[in-house]
Design a protein around this motif. Structure first.
Motif, PDB file in Angstrom:
ATOM      1  N   LEU A 270      -7.665  17.372   3.601  1.00  0.00           N
ATOM      2  CA  LEU A 270      -8.678  17.203   2.546  1.00  0.00           C
ATOM      3  C   LEU A 270      -9.968  16.661   3.118  1.00  0.00           C
ATOM      4  CD1 LEU A 270      -6.639  15.339  -0.254  1.00  0.00           C
ATOM      5  CD2 LEU A 270      -6.801  17.806   0.201  1.00  0.00           C
ATOM      6  N   GLU A 271     -11.089  17.173   2.607  1.00  0.00           N
ATOM      7  CA  GLU A 271     -12.356  16.469   2.782  1.00  0.00           C
ATOM      8  C   GLU A 271     -12.370  15.421   1.686  1.00  0.00           C
ATOM      9  OE1 GLU A 271     -15.856  18.881   2.456  1.00  0.00           O
ATOM     10  OE2 GLU A 271     -17.156  17.218   3.046  1.00  0.00           O
ATOM     11  N   VAL A 272     -12.354  14.164   2.059  1.00  0.00           N
ATOM     12  CA  VAL A 272     -12.157  13.089   1.087  1.00  0.00           C
ATOM     13  C   VAL A 272     -13.426  12.909   0.249  1.00  0.00           C
ATOM     14  CG1 VAL A 272     -11.689  10.617   0.788  1.00  0.00           C
ATOM     15  CG2 VAL A 272     -10.501  11.918   2.586  1.00  0.00           C
ATOM     16  N   ALA A 273     -13.248  12.935  -1.071  1.00  0.00           N
ATOM     17  CA  ALA A 273     -14.367  12.632  -1.975  1.00  0.00           C
ATOM     18  C   ALA A 273     -14.367  11.151  -2.315  1.00  0.00           C
ATOM     19  CB  ALA A 273     -14.250  13.458  -3.256  1.00  0.00           C
ATOM     20  N   ALA A 274     -13.188  10.621  -2.613  1.00  0.00           N
ATOM     21  CA  ALA A 274     -13.090   9.205  -2.981  1.00  0.00           C
ATOM     22  C   ALA A 274     -11.705   8.670  -2.644  1.00  0.00           C
ATOM     23  CB  ALA A 274     -13.371   9.025  -4.470  1.00  0.00           C
ATOM     24  N   ALA A 275     -11.667   7.411  -2.279  1.00  0.00           N
ATOM     25  CA  ALA A 275     -10.416   6.731  -1.951  1.00  0.00           C
ATOM     26  C   ALA A 275     -10.370   5.441  -2.745  1.00  0.00           C
ATOM     27  CB  ALA A 275     -10.353   6.427  -0.455  1.00  0.00           C
ATOM     28  N   GLY A 276      -9.433   5.336  -3.677  1.00  0.00           N
ATOM     29  CA  GLY A 276      -9.291   4.112  -4.465  1.00  0.00           C
ATOM     30  C   GLY A 276      -8.978   2.929  -3.566  1.00  0.00           C
ATOM     31  N   VAL A 277      -9.486   1.770  -3.937  1.00  0.00           N
ATOM     32  CA  VAL A 277      -9.209   0.533  -3.189  1.00  0.00           C
ATOM     33  C   VAL A 277      -8.220  -0.273  -4.016  1.00  0.00           C
ATOM     34  CG1 VAL A 277     -10.218  -1.568  -2.231  1.00  0.00           C
ATOM     35  CG2 VAL A 277     -11.532   0.582  -2.221  1.00  0.00           C
ATOM     36  N   ASN A 278      -7.077  -0.588  -3.422  1.00  0.00           N
ATOM     37  CA  ASN A 278      -5.991  -1.248  -4.145  1.00  0.00           C
ATOM     38  C   ASN A 278      -5.568  -2.529  -3.448  1.00  0.00           C
ATOM     39  OD1 ASN A 278      -5.087   0.717  -6.323  1.00  0.00           O
ATOM     40  ND2 ASN A 278      -5.136   2.058  -4.530  1.00  0.00           N
ATOM     41  N   PRO A 279      -5.019  -3.503  -4.228  1.00  0.00           N
ATOM     42  CA  PRO A 279      -4.474  -4.700  -3.575  1.00  0.00           C
ATOM     43  C   PRO A 279      -3.499  -4.349  -2.455  1.00  0.00           C
ATOM     44  CG  PRO A 279      -4.565  -5.059  -5.947  1.00  0.00           C
ATOM     45  CD  PRO A 279      -4.966  -3.618  -5.720  1.00  0.00           C
ATOM     46  N   VAL A 280      -2.689  -3.280  -2.634  1.00  0.00           N
ATOM     47  CA  VAL A 280      -1.687  -2.958  -1.608  1.00  0.00           C
ATOM     48  C   VAL A 280      -2.350  -2.580  -0.277  1.00  0.00           C
ATOM     49  CG1 VAL A 280      -1.365  -0.479  -2.131  1.00  0.00           C
ATOM     50  CG2 VAL A 280       0.557  -1.814  -1.271  1.00  0.00           C
ATOM     51  N   ASP A 281      -3.579  -2.054  -0.316  1.00  0.00           N
ATOM     52  CA  ASP A 281      -4.274  -1.745   0.940  1.00  0.00           C
ATOM     53  C   ASP A 281      -4.451  -3.019   1.776  1.00  0.00           C
ATOM     54  OD1 ASP A 281      -4.526   0.722  -0.288  1.00  0.00           O
ATOM     55  OD2 ASP A 281      -6.685   0.529  -0.669  1.00  0.00           O
ATOM     56  N   THR A 282      -4.683  -4.133   1.078  1.00  0.00           N
ATOM     57  CA  THR A 282      -4.882  -5.395   1.806  1.00  0.00           C
ATOM     58  C   THR A 282      -3.550  -5.915   2.364  1.00  0.00           C
ATOM     59  OG1 THR A 282      -4.592  -6.962  -0.038  1.00  0.00           O
ATOM     60  CG2 THR A 282      -6.766  -5.929   0.194  1.00  0.00           C
ATOM     61  N   TYR A 283      -2.441  -5.599   1.655  1.00  0.00           N
ATOM     62  CA  TYR A 283      -1.134  -6.057   2.162  1.00  0.00           C
ATOM     63  C   TYR A 283      -0.753  -5.272   3.427  1.00  0.00           C
ATOM     64  CZ  TYR A 283      -0.927  -7.211  -2.903  1.00  0.00           C
ATOM     65  OH  TYR A 283      -1.207  -7.610  -4.186  1.00  0.00           O
ATOM     66  N   PHE A 284      -1.060  -3.940   3.437  1.00  0.00           N
ATOM     67  CA  PHE A 284      -0.823  -3.161   4.663  1.00  0.00           C
ATOM     68  C   PHE A 284      -1.702  -3.696   5.797  1.00  0.00           C
ATOM     69  CE2 PHE A 284       0.667   0.521   1.909  1.00  0.00           C
ATOM     70  CZ  PHE A 284       1.959   0.537   2.405  1.00  0.00           C
ATOM     71  N   ARG A 285      -2.947  -4.069   5.437  1.00  0.00           N
ATOM     72  CA  ARG A 285      -3.888  -4.537   6.471  1.00  0.00           C
ATOM     73  C   ARG A 285      -3.440  -5.860   7.075  1.00  0.00           C
ATOM     74  NH1 ARG A 285      -8.070  -7.031   3.689  1.00  0.00           N
ATOM     75  NH2 ARG A 285      -6.994  -8.934   4.318  1.00  0.00           N
ATOM     76  N   ASP A 286      -3.012  -6.812   6.190  1.00  0.00           N
ATOM     77  CA  ASP A 286      -2.684  -8.142   6.745  1.00  0.00           C
ATOM     78  C   ASP A 286      -1.242  -8.222   7.242  1.00  0.00           C
ATOM     79  OD1 ASP A 286      -1.044  -8.645   4.503  1.00  0.00           O
ATOM     80  OD2 ASP A 286      -2.554  -9.833   3.466  1.00  0.00           O
ATOM     81  N   GLY A 287      -0.478  -7.143   7.084  1.00  0.00           N
ATOM     82  CA  GLY A 287       0.871  -7.099   7.648  1.00  0.00           C
ATOM     83  C   GLY A 287       1.926  -7.688   6.738  1.00  0.00           C
ATOM     84  N   SER A 288       1.561  -8.058   5.501  1.00  0.00           N
ATOM     85  CA  SER A 288       2.531  -8.739   4.639  1.00  0.00           C
ATOM     86  C   SER A 288       3.424  -7.768   3.874  1.00  0.00           C
ATOM     87  CB  SER A 288       1.799  -9.649   3.639  1.00  0.00           C
ATOM     88  OG  SER A 288       0.933  -8.899   2.809  1.00  0.00           O
ATOM     89  N   TYR A 289       3.100  -6.473   3.865  1.00  0.00           N
ATOM     90  CA  TYR A 289       3.880  -5.530   3.059  1.00  0.00           C
ATOM     91  C   TYR A 289       4.987  -4.881   3.884  1.00  0.00           C
ATOM     92  CZ  TYR A 289       4.746  -2.231  -0.726  1.00  0.00           C
ATOM     93  OH  TYR A 289       5.329  -1.516  -1.745  1.00  0.00           O
ATOM     94  N   GLU A 290       4.595  -4.001   4.779  1.00  0.00           N
ATOM     95  CA  GLU A 290       5.561  -3.292   5.623  1.00  0.00           C
ATOM     96  C   GLU A 290       4.873  -3.068   6.947  1.00  0.00           C
ATOM     97  OE1 GLU A 290       6.928   0.546   4.351  1.00  0.00           O
ATOM     98  OE2 GLU A 290       7.569  -0.260   2.429  1.00  0.00           O
ATOM     99  N   PRO A 291       5.609  -2.991   8.041  1.00  0.00           N
ATOM    100  CA  PRO A 291       4.955  -2.695   9.311  1.00  0.00           C
ATOM    101  C   PRO A 291       4.321  -1.304   9.270  1.00  0.00           C
ATOM    102  CG  PRO A 291       7.287  -3.222   9.625  1.00  0.00           C
ATOM    103  CD  PRO A 291       7.057  -3.114   8.152  1.00  0.00           C
TER     104      PRO A 291
END
Ligand SMILES: NC(=O)c1ccc[n+]([C@@H]2O[C@H](COP(=O)([O-])OP(=O)(O)OC[C@H]3O[C@@H](n4cnc5c(N)ncnc54)[C@H](OP(=O)(O)O)[C@@H]3O)[C@@H](O)[C@H]2O)c1
Length: 321
Positions: free
Chosen positions: A32-53
């Motif tokens: 896909l050529e990305v038009a928009a990407a929603g920003v979600n709390p879970v994105d921050t959990y993936f980023r800080d490592g608290s959700y899943e590796p």
């Protein structure tokens, strides 16, 4: 192509824009050529490592809308030029939607109705699919039932208010006072300030003595409250909490009313296309609008992730590459 990447877990400033090779779609995948990407709390959990590796380096972004550029082997129902939206990409993988291009498996994406807006659709995924799964699949919400949505102004909350109203449930929701008018306009019958001291009494009064279904995104605050305001046979669906120790002060109240609690993750959805098609239909028929409060460019991804956790907005934040 330009993509947001992180090479180590940490605070939002680990996110940087890099020039990387454009991905190629594998079997049963779309590029896909990305038009928009929603920003979600879970994105921050993936980023800080608290959700899943996740595999590093990692590009965040679970939600996406865009235009199909290329199809992988075996793809029959999509072709280049199709407008689509989806969710569930980047889940434990290495490549999410905070980028100019992204690949997505065909079982996590659906066509976008002709009149639907790509920006809105890019913000829809996690929020609207979670609301759908919670209320339609887990709570079995029926017409004329009372449905309580905690935090109706949030991403999940504002979608849930509209989905509950779309099935003709009687919606009670809580929000800061500045958002009450907008929630009434989206179909809430009763909107209450979540800070009021007599909130339980107000919910009981608005629901003729007890609510039938509850969507709870702050179980540590509301687990007992939910039992206290439940009607007999109520269904409570828990999607989140701020501290991982929710507990009852009096679980007997829940037992005495045969309250069912379900704790869910959107990532367990057996076939994401089912709720995505439902969401697409509600958008097409104007029963659901995803409110985009603010849009960011890729360079501002760190700000977007800070804001989604700290700022009060009505609806959703999105990235537009
Ligand atoms: N289990 C799953 O599959 C799943 C899926 C999606 C989301 N979630 C989780 O669900 C939560 C909400 O996600 P979201 O994307 O909707 O986040 P969001 O857009 O940030 O919404 C959070 C909402 O909570 C409201 N709020 C703040 N304090 C409150 C209180 N004391 N009582 C009631 N509401 C209050 C906020 O209102 P103000 O703006 O007035 O502060 C805001 O509207 C997050 O924890 C997220 O991780 C779980």
């Amino acid at each position: 192509m330009r993509a947001v990447r992180l090479h180590e877990h940490g605070a939002a400033d680990v996110l940087n824009v890099e020039e990387i090779e454009r991905p190629t779609p594998g079997p049963d995948e779309l590029l896909l050529e990305v038009a928009a990407a929603g920003v979600n709390p879970v994105d921050t959990y993936f980023r800080d490592g608290s959700y899943e590796p996740v595999g590093l380096p990692f590009t965040p972004g679970v939600d996406v809308s865009g235009t199909v550029v290329e199809t992988g082997e075996g793809v029959e129902t999509f072709e280049a030029g199709d407008r689509v939206f989806g969710t569930g990409i980047g889940n434990g993988g290495a490549q999410g939607s905070y980028a100019e291009y992204a690949t997505i498996p065909t079982d996590r994406v659906v066509h976008l109705p002709d009149d639907a807006d790509l920006l809105e659709a890019g913000a829809a995924g996690v929020a609207a699919v979670t609301a759908w799964r919670a209320l339609i699949d887990h709570a079995d919400l029926e017409p004329a039932e009372y449905c309580l949505v905690h935090g109706g102004s949030g991403g999940v909350g504002h979608a849930a208010v509209q989905i509950a109203a779309a099935v003709s449930a009687r919606v009670i929701t809580t929000a800061a006072p500045e958002y009450h008018d907008r929630l009434e306009a989206l179909g809430a019958e009763t909107v209450l300030d979540y800070d009021r001291d007599d909130l339980a009494d107000a919910v009981l009064e608005a629901s003729d003595g007890g609510v039938d279904a509850i969507l709870d995104h702050r179980l540590d605050d509301y687990l007992q409250f939910d039992a206290d305001v439940a009607a007999t046979g109520a269904r409570v669906v828990g999607i989140g909490e701020n501290s991982p120790d929710p507990g009852f002060s009096n679980d007997g109240v829940a037992r005495s009313k045969d309250v069912t609690y379900t704790f869910m993750s959107m990532f367990n959805t057996p076939d994401l296309r089912v709720p995505l098609r439902g969401v697409a239909y509600l958008m097409e028929t104007d029963a659901l609008s995803i409110e985009v409060a603010r849009s960011y460019d890729l360079e501002s991804a760190a700000d977007a992730q800070r804001d989604v956790m700290a700022e009060s907005v009505f609806g959703k934040l999105v990235l537009e590459p």
